[in-house]
Design an enzyme around this catalytic site. Structure first.
Site, mmCIF file in Angstrom:
data_model
loop_
_atom_site.group_PDB
_atom_site.id
_atom_site.type_symbol
_atom_site.label_atom_id
_atom_site.label_comp_id
_atom_site.label_asym_id
_atom_site.label_seq_id
_atom_site.Cartn_x
_atom_site.Cartn_y
_atom_site.Cartn_z
ATOM 1 C CB SER A 92 -0.945 -0.040 1.192
ATOM 2 O OG SER A 92 -1.849 1.010 1.114
ATOM 3 C CG HIS A 93 0.594 3.843 3.383
ATOM 4 N ND1 HIS A 93 -0.195 2.797 3.751
ATOM 5 C CD2 HIS A 93 1.290 4.193 4.467
ATOM 6 C CE1 HIS A 93 0.002 2.532 5.031
ATOM 7 N NE2 HIS A 93 0.899 3.367 5.499
ATOM 8 C CG ASP A 143 -2.899 4.032 -1.245
ATOM 9 O OD1 ASP A 143 -3.662 3.858 -2.219
ATOM 10 O OD2 ASP A 143 -2.825 3.237 -0.289
ATOM 11 C CG ASP A 155 -3.111 -0.410 -2.047
ATOM 12 O OD1 ASP A 155 -2.928 0.741 -1.614
ATOM 13 O OD2 ASP A 155 -3.780 -1.266 -1.436
ATOM 14 C CG ASP A 195 -6.262 0.930 -0.455
ATOM 15 O OD1 ASP A 195 -5.325 1.763 -0.493
ATOM 16 O OD2 ASP A 195 -6.248 -0.088 0.271
ATOM 17 N NE ARG A 196 -3.734 4.394 3.317
ATOM 18 C CZ ARG A 196 -3.068 4.609 4.445
ATOM 19 N NH1 ARG A 196 -2.541 5.803 4.678
ATOM 20 N NH2 ARG A 196 -2.913 3.651 5.322
ATOM 21 C CE LYS A 238 -7.359 2.164 2.721
ATOM 22 N NZ LYS A 238 -7.002 0.983 3.516
#
Ligand code: VG1
Ligand code: CO
Length: 542
Positions: free
Chosen positions: A112-113, A276, A278, A280-281, A375
């Protein structure tokens, strides 16, 4: 195509955190590390005859890891794996494909981030047939399996060509390489008022979308520039890179600072957004105004009906416990059910599957709905665009009217990173021990009404999750919440979440840090963060 049973031994620490297993890339690349975890997943969820989705955020090792996972899926008897071209899928796109093709689940390769690269982080998470992250119980079972594993299965075969769309065979398994973007883009087009947004762009509306050299680049270009007619150049950093260009793909004012600078500058566009690693943010910024994620969630809840998919209204809303109560006020005003869950998207799945909520959000720049079970960064950005297009107002006007109507939940998160684990553990032990004696104590102008360690009982399956964050609630509705991050790969990160409610109409436009000063001081007096860590302040403030 020879089936190989490779003897292995358990490797300590393969315990999924808030969102999957995240470790240093080098560790993941080490002997048997990825293999042990993937075999543990297959042993727990079953693999023979099943269909899975596979993709990742394109970070360093993504391509190799995909080949390892495909060979293991074939060896474990999977019928079919649907893979994004070049092993790329954003997390929400993977969730959508799992649901669209009714597969038995999916494997998402992402930290992710967290930064990517040989010296940085890699991650793997398993999503279930509903498209959402594995529940606590399944994650626990995968971990338990990893502590007793004795062999993994793979096949000796050449790499599968993932560079072009089409059907391949790997042993007895079918591999379908699909366009990572098109199904997701079609889903977005089915949810939102694309003609209204298109008209807004045609009318000169200016936007900057910063994909931070991570996975949403191709999705943003296709949706914003191609389908919605945003001018070329609207999308920045739109080519996914294995090391995210050396950047930290975390869409917040600290890491997306060049976007922030432009949005706060003299010739700022109307709207800015970032996503982000991946996808999702999301971060949303107006001209000269930053929207805190908790406020964004509340605005989306209050205005969702303006988008075609939510015209009939929302079933209910859910937020993670540390997320501000701004959305609760919207739910109360609209008579909607409202739920408070622990941190991590896996806790929203049951609520969405049971039809109890349609909109969920976290203070950590995560918002989404029941269109998928993750998300979804671009989804949130598109819902904002839909709202702006219909209301014909600026972000500042929308936010200002929202605060006038509901009051304002001033909110901030202070992160203290790279704290030695022993220090963090000692701090929490002390904090937990102090909880029973806190009620009634006075800190400056604040009186403690209640202090506890958050426990969640899932209203759908009755499962109980304990120790999900220490909360200190004050009698004026202010709050300080303390948690340790579950996504880091070394040391501990303390998250301090701060909130204070002002009903208005006065006092709605203060600087959040100033408005929160009494809560910040109380939190320090209670937990002794600076004293125990020797720090003079937080590393990241959002
Ligand atoms: C963080 C956030 C949490 C989020 C999680 C995964 O977890 O606080 O809200 O769900 O990251 O998001 P933690 O345990 O570090 O606080 V992502 O976009 O990194 O998959
Ligand atoms: Co993410």
């Amino acid at each position: 195509m020879t089936l190989r049973h490779i003897p292995t031994q358990p490797i300590a620490g393969q315990k999924p955190g808030t969102s999957g297993l995240r470790k240093k890339t080098k560790l993941f690349m080490g002997p048997s590390y990825l293999e042990n975890f993937i075999q543990s997943v297959f042993d727990v969820v079953g693999c023979a005859g099943k269909t899975f989705v596979l993709g990742g955020d394109g970070r360093y090792f993504n391509d190799r890891a995909a080949q390892v996972i495909l060979a293991m899926a074939a060896a474990n008897g999977a019928a079919r794996v649907i893979v994004g071209r070049d092993a790329i899928l954003s997390t929400p796109a993977a969730s959508h494909l799992i649901r669209l093709h009714k597969t038995d689940g999916g494997i998402v390769m992402s930290a992710s981030h967290n930064p990517g690269g040989p010296e940085e982080d890699f991650g793997v998470k398993f999503n279930m047939a509903n498209g959402g992250p594995a529940t606590e119980a399944v994650s626990e079972a995968i971990y338990a399996r990893s502590t007793e594993i004795t062999e993994y299965r793979t096949i000796a075969a050449p790499d599968v060509d993932l560079t072009t769309i089409g059907r391949r065979q790997l042993g007895g398994m079918t591999v379908d390489v699909v366009d990572p973007v098109s199904d997701y883009a079609a889903l977005m087009e089915s949810l939102f008022d694309f003609p209204a947004i298109r008209a807004m762009f045609a009318g000169g509306f200016r936007m900057r979308m910063d994909s931070m050299c991570a996975v949403t680049g191709p999705y943003a270009v296709e949706i914003l520039e191609h389908r919605l007619g945003a001018p070329k150049g609207t999308c920045l950093n739109a080519t996914p890179l294995p090391d995210f260009g050396g950047l930290h793909p975390d869409p917040n004012p600290v890491w997306a600072h060049s976007l922030m600078e432009e949005m706060m500058g003299p010739d700022a566009p109307d709207f800015g957004a970032a996503s982000d690693g991946d996808g999702d943010r999301n971060m949303v910024v107006g001209r000269g105004i930053y929207v805190s994620p908790s406020d964004s969630l509340a605005v989306l809840a209050a205005n969702a009906r303006l988008a075609p998919a939510y015209r009939a209204g929302l079933r209910g809303v859910a937020r993670s416990m540390p997320t501000s109560a701004a959305v609760d006020r919207v739910a109360a005003a609209e008579g909607m059910a409202q739920f408070e869950t622990p941190t991590g998207w896996k806790f929203f799945g049951n609520l969405m599957d049971a039809g109890k909520v349609s909109l969920c959000g976290e203070e950590s720049f995560g918002t989404g709905s029941d269109h998928v079970r993750e998300k979804d960064g671009l989804w949130a950005i598109l819902l904002w665009l839909n709202i702006l297009a219909v209301r014909r107002q600026s972000v500042a006007e929308v936010l200002c009217e929202h605060f006038q109507r509901f009051g304002r939940n001033y909110y901030s998160r202070h992160d203290y990173e790279a704290i030695p684990t022993e220090v963090a553990d000692a701090m929490f032990a002390k904090l937990r021990a102090a909880l029973p004696g806190l009620t009634g104590r006075i800190f400056g102008t604040l009186v403690v009404r209640e202090a506890d360690d958050f426990t969640y009982t899932d209203p759908v399956d009755g499962s109980v999750s304990e120790r999900q964050g220490v909360r200190v609630l004050f009698d004026d509705g202010s709050r300080a919440v303390f948690r340790l991050s579950g996504t880091g790969t070394s040391d501990a990160t303390l998250r301090l979440y701060l909130e204070r409610y002002v009903p208005g109409p006065e006092g709605l436009d203060h600087d959040p840090q100033a408005a929160l000063a009494p809560v910040i001081a109380a939190a320090e007096a209670i937990a002794g963060i600076m004293a125990m860590t020797g720090r003079s302040g937080p590393d990241v403030v959002t």
